[in-house]
Each structure stands twice: as structure tokens, then as C-alpha cells.
Design a protein around this motif. Structure first.
Motif, PDB file in Angstrom:
ATOM      1  N   GLY A  42       0.817  -1.208   0.000  1.00  0.00           N
ATOM      2  CA  GLY A  42       0.000   0.000   0.000  1.00  0.00           C
ATOM      3  C   GLY A  42       0.850   1.257   0.000  1.00  0.00           C
ATOM      4  N   ILE A  43       1.944   1.240   0.764  1.00  0.00           N
ATOM      5  CA  ILE A  43       2.870   2.382   0.785  1.00  0.00           C
ATOM      6  C   ILE A  43       3.478   2.588  -0.599  1.00  0.00           C
ATOM      7  N   TYR A  44       3.862   1.490  -1.247  1.00  0.00           N
ATOM      8  CA  TYR A  44       4.466   1.590  -2.578  1.00  0.00           C
ATOM      9  C   TYR A  44       3.479   2.169  -3.593  1.00  0.00           C
ATOM     10  N   LEU A  45       2.245   1.694  -3.572  1.00  0.00           N
ATOM     11  CA  LEU A  45       1.237   2.192  -4.508  1.00  0.00           C
ATOM     12  C   LEU A  45       0.974   3.682  -4.296  1.00  0.00           C
ATOM     13  N   GLN A  46       0.887   4.099  -3.043  1.00  0.00           N
ATOM     14  CA  GLN A  46       0.627   5.504  -2.740  1.00  0.00           C
ATOM     15  C   GLN A  46       1.781   6.381  -3.228  1.00  0.00           C
ATOM     16  N   LEU A  70       5.143   8.505   6.330  1.00  0.00           N
ATOM     17  CA  LEU A  70       5.995   9.464   7.036  1.00  0.00           C
ATOM     18  C   LEU A  70       7.102   8.764   7.810  1.00  0.00           C
ATOM     19  N   LEU A  71       6.752   7.626   8.397  1.00  0.00           N
ATOM     20  CA  LEU A  71       7.724   6.882   9.209  1.00  0.00           C
ATOM     21  C   LEU A  71       8.387   5.750   8.435  1.00  0.00           C
ATOM     22  N   GLU A  72       8.261   5.759   7.108  1.00  0.00           N
ATOM     23  CA  GLU A  72       8.769   4.648   6.294  1.00  0.00           C
ATOM     24  C   GLU A  72      10.244   4.351   6.536  1.00  0.00           C
ATOM     25  N   PRO A  73      11.124   5.353   6.628  1.00  0.00           N
ATOM     26  CA  PRO A  73      12.537   5.025   6.873  1.00  0.00           C
ATOM     27  C   PRO A  73      12.760   4.233   8.154  1.00  0.00           C
TER      28      PRO A  73
END
Length: 431
Positions: A42-46, A70-73
Motif C-alpha cells: 500500500g505504501i508503494y502504490l501511494q 511518514l515513518l517509512e525510513p
């Protein structure tokens, strides 16, 4: 064992087991609503400019998706550490809940000491509870194998457990703002925690007004209104961020309609796999209402013990939600030390422990036989799910009956059960 050592041991065990992708794919732990892999997709698609809600993969809420981005790293590069820290934070909150609840129990016992029967002195709560209860909660949470595996599988149930623990903290502190804000966030993520509005409202009303008269109902109205305001704000903000209300169908619509029937430790998937399509809506409504229909009668019967009511509803949610996992069950089990004073009145602990241990061991074995070896079928795996759910129901009813028995013996003593009428002894029943 000191509390610090418990935290170190719990963190070390989680770190040792983490990094195993096998756990991330286990149906007992991961499901369509809490899967780490679906979250990453979902993060990748966004980030690619595509709506994750156009497909059938992603089912998290828009605000949580933005938080994850926002917190992906941290969440992606240090995912193991971040989930361990979330679990430690949840345990810290539970310790605070235990401390507050122990003070409440001792205060209530001192207030009602004139109503205690002379024979009931042996079941009174000791002041040692102030020291033992927070430590017991830490042990039951950090060393719980279900929660250990749930953290290692990196399911978003870890976030839900954190939010529900904040709801319980707001409840024991009778804090309307903390309780309703945490509850709105928990319901925003997983929907089912919405039923905790019942014990939360009751606790705050009892604290502010000492009862459930018209002033108490006014307090309940304030609490419910506060919860509706926070929830409405979250939904409105989500619609503004996503550009439409389409996310509702992919989140709460998905939870309620149960379109994906991947096997898990619940009871929905098998029934609706076998269900004729023209019966589906009726039984779907029946299954979903099954959880909510217990809220009012339980609230009417156990309104004097709101935290017991909350834990009961948490346990029922772990059994009756559409996509449960071992993380939900583990969180319920981790809350049981709150009622250690009811332990002498529990009658089915050996049976329940035996069933849960056997089903936990047999579930992956029968999954292997069904999916990989082709020497079993879905009936075998579902039978394990059914026994596992039955054990949880036994535990909940045993816990409630233990509370009723303790209250009865505190007021009436033990000798009343030895009296006879028409040649028969009195029997205490849960009704």
C-alpha cells in the motif's frame, strides 16, 4: 525477577525470533487486515501516485497510511526495532493500568469493609497487589508466546493493542479525553473496538456522579458525544486526504462484508466458504451482530466492574471478529492478571489451558497436511479453529462466573451454600 529484567528478556526474545519471513505468512498471525506485506505494498502504490484502495489488497485507513509513509525510513529499514519498541510501550501502559487498578481495588475494599461477611476474610485483596500486579502484567505481555510471534510477524495488530491499552488507561483514570481519543483511533483502525464505548462511558459516569442516575446518563452522553466528534473528525480528514469516501468500502466495508475468505483462527472464513450465496447477507448480518448483541446485557450486569466488562469485550472481539489473529488472543490473555483475585474461583483453567495448548500446536501441523501434503482438508483446520474459539468462550464465561461467585461470598459467606432446602443444597448459578 525485576521489571527491567522482564523488559530486557521480552525485547531479546522478540529480536531473536524476528527476521523470519515464515511467520509473516502464517494464517494464525497474519490476515488481510493486519498483514505487513500488504501494508508495504500500500505504501508503494501511494508513493507511485496510485490509490491503494482501487484494488483488493490494502485495507488500512488513510491517516494510518500517511503515518506509515511518514515513518517509512524507520518502519521499513528498522521494522524489527520499531515493532519491539511498540510492544514495550504497550507493556509500559499496561503496567500503569495495573498500578491504577490495584489502587482502585484496595480503595473499594476499604470503603466496603463493613459489608464483608466475617467468613470472607481469606478472599480479601492484599496490599501486595500494588507491587505484584504491574509485574504480572509485564510477564504475561512480554513473555506471552502469542504476542511474541505477533510482534515477530510485524502485524499491525501491534498498533491496535497499543491503542486499546490507551483506552483502558483512560478508563482506569476516568479521563474522558484520553479514553475517547484513544478509542476513536482504535475504532478508526479496526472498527471492532467501538464496543469499548460502553465500559468507558460507565466508568467515567461512576467516577463523576457515583452512579447511573440522570446525572450519570448526562455524563454518558458527554462521553459518547466526545467519541463521535473525534471519530467524525478522523473520517472527515481521511476523506480530504484521499479525495473521496471510497476508502470506507476498502476498510470498514471490507471488515463487515468479509469478501476475502483466507483461512485464519476465526470462524467466519469456513462458514462463508460453504454458504450459498442467497443466504450470505442474512448470515453475515447474524455473525456481525453476534458480537454487538452482548454489549448491553453485559453492561447491565457488570456495570459495577467496568474494567472486567472491558476485558470481556476484548476477549469476545478476539473470538467473534471477522479477521482475528493470535495477536488479538494474546492481548486478551495478557490482561488476565488484572483479575488475579478471581483465580481461586476459576474452575476450568486446566481444561482451557489444555485445549489452547493442543490447538496452538496442531494448527500449523494440520495446515501443513492440508495445503502442502494434500493428506487433509479444510475441515481438519477449521475444527482446530473451532476448538480454539470454544476454549476462549469457556475462559470468558469462567472469568465472569468467578466474579459473581466472589461478590456473593464476600457478602454472604461460605456457609450459605451448605444450607439445605427440601433435601437439596443451594447452588450458585450465573444468569
Amino acid at each position: 525477577m525485576s521489571v527491567i529484567l522482564i523488559y530486557i528478556l521480552g525485547a531479546a526474545l522478540r529480536f531473536a525470533v524476528s527476521g523470519n519471513t515464515y511467520l509473516e505468512n502464517r494464517p494464525e498471525l497474519s490476515n488481510p487486515t493486519n498483514s505487513w506485506r500488504r501494508l508495504v505494498e500500500g505504501i508503494y502504490l501511494q508513493k507511485q501516485g496510485l490509490s491503494p484502495y482501487d484494488g483488493v489488497v490494502f485495507h488500512e485507513s488513510p491517516l494510518l497510511l500517511r503515518l506509515y509513509i511518514l515513518l517509512e525510513p524507520i518502519l521499513v529499514d528498522y521494522s524489527t526495532l520499531s515493532f519491539i519498541l511498540l510492544d514495550l510501550l504497550t507493556c509500559l501502559i499496561l503496567g500503569k493500568i495495573g498500578d491504577e487498578f490495584a489502587k482502585t481495588l484496595l480503595s473499594d475494599q476499604k470503603r466496603d469493609k463493613n459489608e464483608v461477611h466475617p467468613e470472607a476474610g481469606s478472599i480479601l485483596i492484599s496490599s501486595n497487589l500494588l507491587n505484584t500486579l504491574p509485574k504480572s502484567l509485564s510477564i504475561f505481555y512480554l513473555l506471552n508466546p502469542y504476542l511474541l510471534l505477533n510482534c515477530s510477524a510485524k502485524t499491525t495488530t501491534v498498533w491496535n493493542n497499543l491503542l486499546v491499552s490507551l483506552v483502558l488507561l483512560g478508563q482506569v483514570q476516568s479521563s474522558r479525553i484520553l479514553g475517547t481519543l484513544a478509542l476513536s483511533l482504535a475504532a478508526y483502525q479496526g472498527f471492532y473496538p467501538i464496543i469499548l464505548i460502553f465500559p468507558l462511558s460507565i466508568q467515567i459516569a461512576r467516577c463523576e456522579d457515583g452512579g447511573l442516575d440522570w446525572r450519570g446518563f448526562k455524563s454518558v452522553f458527554k462521553t459518547v458525544s466526545c467519541f463521535i466528534f473525534f471519530s467524525g473528525f478522523l473520517l472527515f480528514l481521511s476523506a480530504q486526504l484521499s479525495g473521496s469516501w471510497k476508502f470506507l468500502d476498502s476498510t470498514y466495508g471490507f471488515i463487515l462484508s468479509v469478501p476475502e475468505l483466507t483461512p485464519n483462527m476465526g470462524i467466519f472464513w469456513y462458514f462463508f466458504t460453504e454458504m450459498f450465496e442467497h443466504f450470505r447477507v442474512f448470515f453475515l448480518a447474524t455473525f456481525q451482530l453476534n458480537l454487538f448483541m452482548y454489549c448491553i446485557p453485559l453492561s447491565l450486569r457488570f456495570w459495577r466492574t467496568p474494567l472486567l466488562l472491558s476485558v470481556t469485550l476484548v476477549g469476545l472481539t478476539a473470538v467473534l471478529k471477522s479477521y482475528p489473529g493470535l495477536g488479538d488472543v494474546g492481548f486478551f490473555l495478557a490482561l488476565l492478571p488484572l483479575f488475579s483475585h478471581l483465580l481461586p474461583f476459576l474452575k476450568q483453567t486446566f481444561l482451557i489451558a489444555g485445549i489452547m495448548l493442543a490447538t496452538t500446536i496442531l494448527a500449523p501441523i494440520l495446515w501443513q497436511l492440508w495445503i502442502y501434503n494434500n493428506s487433509a482438508n479444510a475441515n481438519y483446520y477449521f475444527a482446530i479453529n473451532l476448538f480454539f474459539s470454544t476454549a476462549q468462550i469457556f475462559l470468558i464465561t469462567d472469568l465472569l462466573f468467578a466474579s459473581v461467585k466472589r461478590d456473593f461470598f464476600l457478602k454472604e459467606g461460605y456457609s450459605v451454600t451448605e444450607k439445605e432446602k427440601d433435601g437439596k443444597k443451594y447452588i450458585l448459578q450465573l444468569k
